[in-house]
Design a protein around this motif. Structure first.
Motif, PDB file in Angstrom:
ATOM      1  N   LYS A  36      45.397  40.174  42.476  1.00 42.17           N
ATOM      2  CA  LYS A  36      43.944  40.058  42.335  1.00 42.17           C
ATOM      3  C   LYS A  36      43.252  41.303  42.884  1.00 42.17           C
ATOM      4  O   LYS A  36      42.174  41.662  42.435  1.00 42.17           O
ATOM      5  N   TYR A  37      43.904  41.986  43.839  1.00 38.75           N
ATOM      6  CA  TYR A  37      43.349  43.201  44.436  1.00 38.75           C
ATOM      7  C   TYR A  37      44.389  44.307  44.433  1.00 38.75           C
ATOM      8  O   TYR A  37      45.586  44.045  44.532  1.00 38.75           O
ATOM      9  N   TYR A  38      43.920  45.547  44.323  1.00 40.52           N
ATOM     10  CA  TYR A  38      44.790  46.717  44.407  1.00 40.52           C
ATOM     11  C   TYR A  38      44.278  47.572  45.563  1.00 40.52           C
ATOM     12  O   TYR A  38      43.073  47.821  45.665  1.00 40.52           O
ATOM     13  N   ILE A  39      45.182  48.006  46.425  1.00 42.85           N
ATOM     14  CA  ILE A  39      44.816  48.856  47.555  1.00 42.85           C
ATOM     15  C   ILE A  39      45.065  50.308  47.157  1.00 42.85           C
ATOM     16  O   ILE A  39      46.202  50.711  46.937  1.00 42.85           O
ATOM     17  N   ILE A  89      51.323  51.345  38.220  1.00 42.92           N
ATOM     18  CA  ILE A  89      50.015  50.859  38.665  1.00 42.92           C
ATOM     19  C   ILE A  89      49.562  49.678  37.814  1.00 42.92           C
ATOM     20  O   ILE A  89      49.072  48.671  38.341  1.00 42.92           O
ATOM     21  N   LEU A  90      49.729  49.770  36.496  1.00 45.68           N
ATOM     22  CA  LEU A  90      49.326  48.676  35.620  1.00 45.68           C
ATOM     23  C   LEU A  90      50.112  47.400  35.911  1.00 45.68           C
ATOM     24  O   LEU A  90      49.562  46.302  35.850  1.00 45.68           O
ATOM     25  N   GLU A  91      51.380  47.560  36.261  1.00 44.83           N
ATOM     26  CA  GLU A  91      52.184  46.393  36.621  1.00 44.83           C
ATOM     27  C   GLU A  91      51.661  45.746  37.899  1.00 44.83           C
ATOM     28  O   GLU A  91      51.536  44.527  37.992  1.00 44.83           O
ATOM     29  N   LYS A  92      51.327  46.562  38.907  1.00 45.82           N
ATOM     30  CA  LYS A  92      50.773  46.032  40.153  1.00 45.82           C
ATOM     31  C   LYS A  92      49.435  45.348  39.913  1.00 45.82           C
ATOM     32  O   LYS A  92      49.148  44.295  40.488  1.00 45.82           O
ATOM     33  N   ILE A  93      48.606  45.950  39.066  1.00 47.18           N
ATOM     34  CA  ILE A  93      47.295  45.373  38.756  1.00 47.18           C
ATOM     35  C   ILE A  93      47.448  44.029  38.057  1.00 47.18           C
ATOM     36  O   ILE A  93      46.701  43.090  38.312  1.00 47.18           O
ATOM     37  N   GLY A  94      48.420  43.941  37.167  1.00 45.60           N
ATOM     38  CA  GLY A  94      48.640  42.704  36.417  1.00 45.60           C
ATOM     39  C   GLY A  94      49.125  41.547  37.266  1.00 45.60           C
ATOM     40  O   GLY A  94      48.930  40.395  36.918  1.00 45.60           O
ATOM     41  N   HIS A  95      49.727  41.838  38.421  1.00 44.58           N
ATOM     42  CA  HIS A  95      50.302  40.789  39.255  1.00 44.58           C
ATOM     43  C   HIS A  95      49.452  40.443  40.469  1.00 44.58           C
ATOM     44  O   HIS A  95      49.806  39.534  41.206  1.00 44.58           O
ATOM     45  N   ARG A 107      39.908  48.581  48.709  1.00 42.33           N
ATOM     46  CA  ARG A 107      40.403  47.336  48.126  1.00 42.33           C
ATOM     47  C   ARG A 107      39.631  47.143  46.832  1.00 42.33           C
ATOM     48  O   ARG A 107      38.428  46.911  46.828  1.00 42.33           O
ATOM     49  N   ILE A 108      40.340  47.243  45.734  1.00 41.70           N
ATOM     50  CA  ILE A 108      39.712  47.173  44.416  1.00 41.70           C
ATOM     51  C   ILE A 108      40.032  45.829  43.777  1.00 41.70           C
ATOM     52  O   ILE A 108      41.199  45.458  43.651  1.00 41.70           O
ATOM     53  N   ASN A 109      39.001  45.116  43.373  1.00 43.34           N
ATOM     54  CA  ASN A 109      39.177  43.880  42.634  1.00 43.34           C
ATOM     55  C   ASN A 109      39.681  44.254  41.239  1.00 43.34           C
ATOM     56  O   ASN A 109      39.024  44.979  40.502  1.00 43.34           O
ATOM     57  N   THR A 110      40.861  43.776  40.862  1.00 45.71           N
ATOM     58  CA  THR A 110      41.463  44.205  39.602  1.00 45.71           C
ATOM     59  C   THR A 110      40.673  43.765  38.372  1.00 45.71           C
ATOM     60  O   THR A 110      40.794  44.376  37.318  1.00 45.71           O
ATOM     61  N   SER A 111      39.846  42.752  38.493  1.00 44.87           N
ATOM     62  CA  SER A 111      39.039  42.327  37.345  1.00 44.87           C
ATOM     63  C   SER A 111      37.927  43.330  37.034  1.00 44.87           C
ATOM     64  O   SER A 111      37.357  43.294  35.944  1.00 44.87           O
ATOM     65  N   LEU A 112      37.627  44.241  37.957  1.00 52.27           N
ATOM     66  CA  LEU A 112      36.599  45.253  37.731  1.00 52.27           C
ATOM     67  C   LEU A 112      37.154  46.546  37.136  1.00 52.27           C
ATOM     68  O   LEU A 112      36.396  47.415  36.727  1.00 52.27           O
TER      69      LEU A 112
END
Length: 72
Positions: free
Chosen positions: A42-45, A34-40, A54-59
């Protein structure tokens, strides 16, 4: 199979996602994936009980696996 409940602590909310993986997968591997997906991205589903988020990864402030259980 194993079912993992992942908790995303956001700046102003908490979201949970259920993830099903193979029986040999450890929770540390799920968090790292998950951290790898978040790092690459802008959004995580995240797929929750009420649909997809749809989560904005900066939050995202914190990611943890609350618990895991064996599923047949």
């Amino acid at each position: 199979m194993k079912e993992f409940v992942v908790c995303f602590t956001l700046e102003n909310d908490i979201k949970r996602e259920k993830i099903i993986k193979a029986a040999y997968v450890k929770k540390e591997e799920v968090v790292n994936e998950i951290l790898e997906k978040i790092g690459h991205s802008k959004y995580y589903i995240a797929k929750g009980e009420k649909g997809e988020y749809r989560i904005n990864t900066s939050l995202i402030r914190f990611v943890s696996v609350l618990h895991e259980k064996e599923v047949v």
